[in-house]
Design an enzyme around this catalytic site. Structure first.
Site, PDB file in Angstrom:
ATOM      1  CG  HIS A  84      12.746  47.664  32.675  1.00 14.39           C
ATOM      2  ND1 HIS A  84      12.623  46.396  33.189  1.00 14.39           N
ATOM      3  CD2 HIS A  84      12.978  48.463  33.750  1.00 14.39           C
ATOM      4  CE1 HIS A  84      12.761  46.421  34.510  1.00 14.39           C
ATOM      5  NE2 HIS A  84      12.959  47.674  34.866  1.00 14.39           N
ATOM      6  CG  ASP A 103      11.829  43.388  31.826  1.00 15.63           C
ATOM      7  OD1 ASP A 103      12.607  43.005  32.718  1.00 15.63           O
ATOM      8  OD2 ASP A 103      11.774  44.566  31.433  1.00 15.63           O
ATOM      9  CB  SER A 113      22.344  55.722  37.100  1.00 11.99           C
ATOM     10  OG  SER A 113      21.223  56.463  36.661  1.00 11.99           O
ATOM     11  CD  GLU A 120      24.209  56.574  30.756  1.00 11.68           C
ATOM     12  OE1 GLU A 120      24.135  56.834  29.544  1.00 11.68           O
ATOM     13  OE2 GLU A 120      23.693  57.279  31.637  1.00 11.68           O
TER      14      GLU A 120
END
Length: 448
Positions: A22, A123, A348, A351
């Site tokens: 985060h 958040d 992940s 990316e």
């Protein structure tokens, strides 16, 4: 509290959850906004996270524009200061940390009163933060570091709006229990929905139009907010100096698209049964692989050799590497990589899509199950089958890996992933421009 004052321009206080996955997106967002407007950022987190935050600031030469601010979380027997972060934290202590996080309200209040920021970006696990901001007349914007599919799922759970996202009964029960567990740590009357309802005008999501356009539109209509994607916020792989990494040198000797990269992020740790299943799958399918195998705090004395099945490393030494760390972004953009076996954590996923690498989905938690289903529906992933609460088995892992690396499915998935990668790269500058302009407008309208 003696904190430096920002130069002319707008001060923005960033308040991410205490997780590396985060904090980094909040830092990446700050860095990109700085290239567009005269903002000054403060990143609020616990002491254990400050060093990595300051390392990011120093590594990107942003010391004049981004500052770390310590959030006080009282230590306890269960949670001494090294445990004030999810990174390397044993999974059973995550609920304890989440509950302790709720006690930082007073510390956060002091930070807000001292800095008097023009905007707070917050958040998921602190619905009290926008309430505190509102009491001071400060606008607050919710930045959710995951995607629109998971957010949309909660709204269409009962009407099956997106069939590809549906979970089975066991998975739904698991997700429901997790939500109840999290809501239980909030004060009475506070829920997840407060994060959306109290966000000023817009909600930011770490995603892209080309990747999740239909989910973004649905989510926006459902919550009556303007949803702004920030783009993937992928860290520049060229900023790290690991070109001479032994792993990259090893990978360079492999054929194009012949190797599976295996990693489960910094916050999920495989059980002994899961390690054994993956190892068996790798032996059965004979793909090349790079496997990142991590251990939580308190288990640092474990070695990779003693964790893996006896003789495994010797049997796979010509086609596999098992390591505790690897330069993930560098590996994913290498032509030798044909797929990413992932738990489907959002960073992940971003990316992998950004570098055009298809995903072999091995989701471990409820939200990851939704994203794994979304990836399959998007045409960039195959998911390893799993029965309810039973574990994954090596034969299934081998079958899916073989299909993606050696079969026609892999060719189709890679074409689709490369197509998405190109679109995401084309969109990211415009998406960030829109976010920067909207945040500047909110700050300008609320300045006395």
């Amino acid at each position: 509290m003696d904190l430096p004052q920002a130069p002319s321009g707008f001060k923005i206080l960033m308040f991410p959850w205490l997780a590396h996955g985060h904090i980094i997106p909040y830092l990446e967002l700050s860095k990109r906004l700085l290239s567009r407007n005269n903002f000054h950022f403060y990143i609020c987190s616990t002491a254990i996270n400050i060093s990595s935050i300051e390392s990011f600031i120093k590594g990107n030469n942003l010391g004049d524009s981004i500052e770390a601010v310590e959030l006080k979380l009282e230590p306890s027997v269960q949670l001494p200061p090294p445990y004030h972060t999810t990174k390397n934290l044993p999974l059973h202590l995550i609920p304890t940390l989440l509950k302790a996080f709720q006690t930082t309200r007073s510390s956060f209040s002091d930070i807000v009163d001292t800095l008097n920021p023009d905007l707070i970006i917050y958040d998921l696990f602190q619905p009290w933060a926008p309430k505190l901001a509102a009491s001071r007349g400060i606008p607050a914007v919710h930045f959710y570091i995951a995607g629109a599919a998971t957010r949309s799922y909660g709204y269409h759970l009962h009407n099956n709006y997106f069939p590809e996202l549906q979970l089975n009964d066991y998975e739904k029960m698991s997700l429901g229990e997790k939500i109840k567990l999290i809501n239980a740590v909030f004060e009475e009357g506070e829920t997840f929905s407060d994060n959306l309802e109290l966000s000023t005008e817009v909600v930011l999501l770490k995603t892209s139009w080309s990747f999740e356009g239909k989910y973004i539109n649905y989510f926006s209509d459902s919550c009556n907010k303007k949803i702004l994607p920030t783009g993937p916020l992928v860290t520049d792989a060229n900023s790290s100096s690991d070109e001479n990494s032994d792993i990259l040198q090893w990978l360079s000797k492999k054929d194009h698209h012949s190797t599976v990269y295996i990693s489960f992020g910094s916050e999920y740790f495989l059980s002994g049964e899961e390690v054994e299943a993956i190892a068996k799958g790798l032996e059965l399918c004979e793909v090349n692989f790079i496997w990142v195998l991590r251990f939580p705090l308190g288990e640092e004395t474990k070695t990779i050799e003693e964790t893996l099945p006896l003789g495994f490393l010797e049997r796979v030494k010509e086609r596999g590497v098992v390591t505790g760390w690897a330069p993930q972004a560098k590996i994913l953009q290498h032509p030798g990589i044909g797929a990413f076996l992932s738990h489907c954590g959002w960073s992940s996923i971003m990316e992998s899509m950004y570098f055009g690498v298809p995903i072999i989905g091995m989701p471990m938690k409820a939200i990851m199950l939704i994203d794994a289903n979304m990836l399959v529906g998007c045409g960039v992933s195959l998911r390893i089958p799993r029965k309810d609460n039973e574990g994954y088995i090596g034969e299934d892992i081998a079958t899916v890996m073989s299909d993606v690396i050696f079969g026609k499915s892999g060719e189709r998935l890679r074409r689709r992933a490369e197509e998405l990668s190109e679109k995401m790269r084309m969109e990211e500058v415009e998406e960030m421009d829109i976010v920067a302009n909207q945040l500047w407008k909110i700050c300008l309208e609320n300045r006395p």
